[in-house]
Design a protein around this motif. Structure first.
Motif, PDB file in Angstrom:
ATOM      1  N   MET A   1      -3.941  -5.457   7.227  1.00  0.00           N
ATOM      2  CA  MET A   1      -2.789  -5.341   6.343  1.00  0.00           C
ATOM      3  C   MET A   1      -2.376  -6.661   5.696  1.00  0.00           C
ATOM      4  SD  MET A   1      -0.249  -2.591   8.156  1.00  0.00           S
ATOM      5  CE  MET A   1       0.769  -2.631   6.683  1.00  0.00           C
ATOM      6  N   TRP A   2      -3.090  -7.766   5.966  1.00  0.00           N
ATOM      7  CA  TRP A   2      -2.701  -9.057   5.376  1.00  0.00           C
ATOM      8  C   TRP A   2      -3.196  -9.151   3.932  1.00  0.00           C
ATOM      9  CZ3 TRP A   2      -5.741 -13.743   4.549  1.00  0.00           C
ATOM     10  CH2 TRP A   2      -4.950 -14.843   4.207  1.00  0.00           C
ATOM     11  N   GLY A   3      -4.499  -9.178   3.742  1.00  0.00           N
ATOM     12  CA  GLY A   3      -5.083  -8.962   2.435  1.00  0.00           C
ATOM     13  C   GLY A   3      -4.949 -10.034   1.381  1.00  0.00           C
ATOM     14  N   ARG A   4      -4.506 -11.251   1.707  1.00  0.00           N
ATOM     15  CA  ARG A   4      -4.309 -12.273   0.669  1.00  0.00           C
ATOM     16  C   ARG A   4      -5.627 -12.710   0.034  1.00  0.00           C
ATOM     17  NH1 ARG A   4       0.121 -10.054   1.862  1.00  0.00           N
ATOM     18  NH2 ARG A   4       1.794 -11.250   2.852  1.00  0.00           N
TER      19      ARG A   4
ATOM     20  N   LYS B   1     -11.256  -9.710   7.675  1.00  0.00           N
ATOM     21  CA  LYS B   1     -10.272  -8.665   7.365  1.00  0.00           C
ATOM     22  C   LYS B   1      -9.909  -7.888   8.623  1.00  0.00           C
ATOM     23  CE  LYS B   1      -9.628  -4.581   4.426  1.00  0.00           C
ATOM     24  NZ  LYS B   1      -9.460  -3.591   5.489  1.00  0.00           N
ATOM     25  N   ASP B   2     -10.902  -7.637   9.471  1.00  0.00           N
ATOM     26  CA  ASP B   2     -10.648  -6.867  10.685  1.00  0.00           C
ATOM     27  C   ASP B   2      -9.695  -7.593  11.629  1.00  0.00           C
ATOM     28  OD1 ASP B   2     -12.284  -4.864   9.786  1.00  0.00           O
ATOM     29  OD2 ASP B   2     -14.063  -5.566  10.884  1.00  0.00           O
TER      30      ASP B   2
ATOM     31  N   TYR C   1      -0.003  -7.416  11.890  1.00  0.00           N
ATOM     32  CA  TYR C   1       0.922  -7.662  10.788  1.00  0.00           C
ATOM     33  C   TYR C   1       2.371  -7.657  11.245  1.00  0.00           C
ATOM     34  CZ  TYR C   1       2.399  -8.373   6.104  1.00  0.00           C
ATOM     35  OH  TYR C   1       2.950  -8.953   5.003  1.00  0.00           O
ATOM     36  N   ARG C   2       2.678  -6.935  12.321  1.00  0.00           N
ATOM     37  CA  ARG C   2       4.031  -6.980  12.879  1.00  0.00           C
ATOM     38  C   ARG C   2       4.329  -8.401  13.379  1.00  0.00           C
ATOM     39  NH1 ARG C   2       3.252  -3.891  16.885  1.00  0.00           N
ATOM     40  NH2 ARG C   2       3.649  -1.886  15.862  1.00  0.00           N
TER      41      ARG C   2
ATOM     42  N   ALA D   1     -14.241  -8.938   2.590  1.00  0.00           N
ATOM     43  CA  ALA D   1     -14.927  -9.965   1.816  1.00  0.00           C
ATOM     44  C   ALA D   1     -16.397  -9.595   1.688  1.00  0.00           C
ATOM     45  CB  ALA D   1     -14.796 -11.316   2.521  1.00  0.00           C
ATOM     46  N   LYS D   2     -16.943  -9.829   0.508  1.00  0.00           N
ATOM     47  CA  LYS D   2     -18.305  -9.395   0.252  1.00  0.00           C
ATOM     48  C   LYS D   2     -19.307 -10.127   1.133  1.00  0.00           C
ATOM     49  CE  LYS D   2     -17.538  -8.165  -4.574  1.00  0.00           C
ATOM     50  NZ  LYS D   2     -17.923  -8.418  -5.966  1.00  0.00           N
TER      51      LYS D   2
END
Length: 507
Positions: free
Chosen positions: A263-266, A258-259, A205-206, A39-40
């Protein structure tokens, strides 16, 4: 993916449709575009030269109403029969058994078993703390599912599913744990009394995938249904977003970064869609067909819709009551929209603000628009007070078109606290910028009154106010104000801004 194994009375065809927007672990993947950029952060740039205060004008952009999804157009009398109500009552069903376990075949194929109270995991992955703790994660989700979906945890404590966690599908086919009835899937699938998961290179993500598919299993078995596709997948994603620290699980969290959720990324998907002019309204999301979930995009939007409706004070009660109607597909969304009825203009407005400002850590409560019943402007001067730890707030003052108005602001407040309080005044702090404006600067927007929706809210555009500006109403309107701040950073703000609005003659 999830395969329905119950017949729904409304006669809708129930199709497979659950997966992940992320790549599988074999071969080792590269993260998709939705995951490549955080995210910016707040921008930093040098201060610009002083200029004349901007002139704020009222006016509303319009857009065409989204088409009806058609799937829920069953009419207001759909629930009229008591017999139908009883048949649609949620409750436990007996799932179809997907496979029987042969211990000899497990041993021959190098598959080990990890037992939990509510899940048995069969895996070809070597032992590690991150793998071996997965049954504890699943068991920790069970009481949270029970509480949310109103299931008696004691009466259903015998509920247990099988989970197949694979690095190699063929191994499990050889052992009889991968039925021929399973379709091709990318990452995860639910069917009957079992879920299948491909291993992921991210421990987070697992776990997310296990909770996501476990949510499908819980709803389908203990409730007897999971609602229409947007709700089914959105709720699985909503529960899947979690934190797991020191053996403590929290589901339905807003990912902080994000960290924290590799791998989620929504969030990134929504940001990119909005930037590309492809934002979706709530009603469009509710019309998402099952087959769409073979792509990344719907998971982000359906997660966003469920998380938003579950957290907004105007929708939370009605949305959570929908757990009693999950055996519906057609009719579900229409009934929810009917329940929300009067507050839909406000909900649609706050939804627009969320998607246009989506950030990791988005603070649902602090970013709810504060509405006040507007009162006509009387006398020459009226005042308002703005809290710096909230998003958009109505001044509650109805401005007419007979005059122009001059606004002035004063006050000292804390706009950030990183161990040391950042003191700020309405002009903001020019050592730090957010969206091209000084951090903490007072910003505003004029919104037409009455507001019934049907147009893009002016609140998506923040105009500089600072210490003062001029207002030129072109129609009856209300001034909304807030400080310029990232929606995930309001919690450490402290203080208020005093605002004075003065009537001035038109030139």
């Amino acid at each position: 993916m999830v395969r329905y194994l119950v017949l729904v009375i409304v006669g809708a065809l129930l199709l497979p449709g659950c997966g992940s927007s992320e790549p599988a672990a074999k071969p080792a993947p590269q993260a998709p575009p939705a995951q490549t950029t955080q995210a910016k952060p707040a921008e930093s740039k040098p201060p610009e030269p002083e200029k004349e205060p901007p002139k704020m004008r009222s006016g509303n952009a319009t857009f065409s109403k989204p088409p009806s999804d058609g799937a829920d157009a069953l009419g207001p009398n759909f629930f009229s029969g008591e017999g139908l109500r009883e048949r649609l009552k949620v409750g436990r069903i007996e799932p179809e058994v997907q496979f029987e376990v042969d211990p000899a075949k497990l041993e021959a194929n190098g598959i080990r078993t990890i037992e939990g109270t509510h899940v048995t995991i069969y895996t070809d992955l070597p032992s590690s703390p991150e793998i071996d703790e997965l049954p504890k994660v699943f068991d920790a989700a069970y009481p949270q599912w029970c509480e949310y979906f109103r299931v008696d945890p004691v009466a259903n404590n015998d509920w247990k599913i099988k989970a197949v966690l694979m690095s190699n599908k063929q191994t499990f086919k050889n052992a009889g744990l991968f039925p021929d009835s399973l379709p091709e899937f990318l990452h995860g699938y639910y069917q009957g009394d079992a879920v299948w998961l491909l291993d992921q290179p991210s421990d987070y993500y697992r776990r997310h995938l296990l909770i996501h598919e476990g949510t499908h299993a819980f709803m389908m078995i203990l409730l007897g249904g999971a609602g229409p596709p947007w709700y089914m997948e959105g709720m699985a994603e909503h529960f899947g977003t979690h934190s797991w620290e020191n053996g403590q699980l929290e589901t339905r969290v807003m990912p902080p970064s994000k960290d924290a959720t590799p791998m989620w990324g929504r969030i990134k998907i929504i940001q990119d869609e909005v930037a590309g002019g492809s934002a979706l309204s709530l009603t469009r999301i509710m019309g998402t067909p099952q087959q769409s979930f073979l792509q990344n995009r719907p998971y982000a939007w359906c997660w966003g819709a469920c998380a938003y409706l579950d957290n907004h004070s105007l929708s939370q009660e009605a949305f959570r009551d929908m757990v009693t109607q999950v055996r519906l597909t057609g009719g579900f969304s229409e009934r929810l929209l009917n329940e929300l009825g009067d507050v839909m203009p406000q909900l649609a407005e706050s939804w627009e603000l969320f998607v246009t400002n989506a950030e990791y850590g988005y603070d649902w409560q602090r970013n709810e628009v504060v509405y006040r019943d507007p009162v006509p402007f009387t006398g020459e001067v009226m005042t308002a007070e703005i809290n710096t730890d909230r998003g958009w707030q109505s001044t509650g003052i109805l401005l007419d078109t007979d005059s122009n108005f001059q606004i002035s602001a004063s006050g000292e407040y804390v706009i950030r606290n990183d161990g040391q309080a950042w003191k700020c005044e309405p002009n903001g702090v020019t050592i730090h910028y957010y969206k091209g404006k000084p951090l903490g600067q007072l910003v505003g927007a004029l919104r037409g009154e009455p507001w019934r929706g049907g147009a893009i809210t002016p609140l998506v555009t923040a105009n500089e106010v600072g210490l003062g500006t001029n207002l030129y109403p072109e129609a009856p309107c209300v001034l909304f104000l807030k400080v310029n701040e990232s929606p995930d950073q309001l919690g450490d703000n402290l203080g208020t801004i005093q605002v004075q609005i003065k009537r001035v003659e038109k030139q």
